[in-house]
Enzyme design. Structure first.
Site, short mmCIF file in Angstrom:
data_model
loop_
_atom_site.label_atom_id
_atom_site.label_comp_id
_atom_site.label_asym_id
_atom_site.label_seq_id
_atom_site.Cartn_x
_atom_site.Cartn_y
_atom_site.Cartn_z
CB ALA A 92 46.68 35.15 41.80
CB SER A 143 52.00 36.34 40.19
OG SER A 143 52.89 35.64 39.35
CG HIS A 181 52.56 32.02 40.54
ND1 HIS A 181 52.71 32.94 39.52
CD2 HIS A 181 52.73 30.80 39.96
CE1 HIS A 181 52.97 32.30 38.39
NE2 HIS A 181 52.99 31.01 38.63
CB SER A 182 49.03 29.76 39.60
OG SER A 182 48.28 28.92 38.77
CG MET A 183 44.62 27.76 43.80
SD MET A 183 44.67 26.11 44.58
CE MET A 183 45.85 26.44 45.91
#
Length: 252
Positions: A99, A122, A95-97
């Site tokens: 990903a 994500s 998720h975020s970083m």
């Protein structure tokens, strides 16, 4: 300060026992996040997979270790600590970083002949899509304001000076890592990619999310959820069902 430990037990957390067969789901937390962010995911999916969550250095029980502030350094370290975990099919969720980091780890594993079953990316634009961001260079107040804007952290933690003094170094290092990251333009994965994105995420447009298609030679699909940057917190059942469907799929 010495270099971060390469002890697998410090990097890789398993909160619940999983089956002695089938795939492993490896979870990559967001900037400033920790392995415990995926504790609910582990609880929900442990009947169908062994769920592992990564703990980056410089936070919680790794507070005494120096943070790593580049995606390349983090990815290289994670490839090393995952070496004993490559004996089963792998699915990544970042998720975020996380990903971006999951993507770079997957690229490195493919160079070693290990291809994921699927990458779930994500809350992050495609690696090739760059925005001019420099939050990591701002003041502590500006960094906190950005985290508050994304609404992914308990507000009480962000207003406690003692807690902030502990979490800010890791948060700033993570922001530096992801904001200075640049995709080299060459690497494309051979595994399918599923992109998860919020329809009101200020950090990811639908066009930027859809551009993940340029980073795999396999299928790429985009799932849009109602919500902002941390839409995951609003749709746990739907997302867990999506993950479980992949993890339960027969090999081949």
């Amino acid at each position: 300060m010495t270099a971060p430990s390469m002890d697998v037990e410090l990097w890789v957390r398993r909160f619940h026992p999983g089956p002695a067969w089938g795939p492993r789901l490896v979870c990559f937390p967001h900037a400033g996040g920790s392995a415990v962010a995926f504790h609910p995911t582990s609880k929900a999916l442990s009947p169908v997979a062994e769920v592992l969550s990564l703990q980056y250095p410089g936070r919680q029980d790794r507070l005494g270790e120096p943070c790593l502030d580049s995606i390349a350094e983090l990815a290289d370290a994670i490839v090393a600590v995952l070496a004993p975990k490559l004996d089963r099919p792998l699915v990544f969720l970042g998720h975020s970083m996380g990903a971006v980091l999951a993507f770079e780890v997957a690229v490195r594993l493919e160079r070693r002949g290990v291809v994921l079953r699927r990458l779930f990316a994500s809350g992050r634009r495609a690696p090739s899509r760059v925005r001019d961001e420099s939050i990591h260079l701002g003041t502590d107040a500006e960094l906190v304001a950005e985290v508050q804007r994304l609404s992914g952290t308990d507000e009480s933690l962000l207003t406690d000076p003692a807690v902030l003094s502990i979490v800010l170094p890791a948060l700033r290092a993570d922001y530096r890592a992801v904001e200075t990251y640049r995709h080299d333009g060459g690497a494309r994965l051979r595994c399918p990619v599923t992109v998860l994105t919020g329809d009101r995420d200020p950090r990811v447009s639908l066009d930027e999310a859809s551009a993940w298609v340029d980073h795999t030679t396999a299928d790429c699909d985009v799932k849009v959820f109602a919500g902002g940057h941390f839409f995951l917190n609003d749709h746990p059942a739907q997302i867990n069902d999506l993950l479980a469907a992949e993890l339960s799929r027969p090999a081949g």
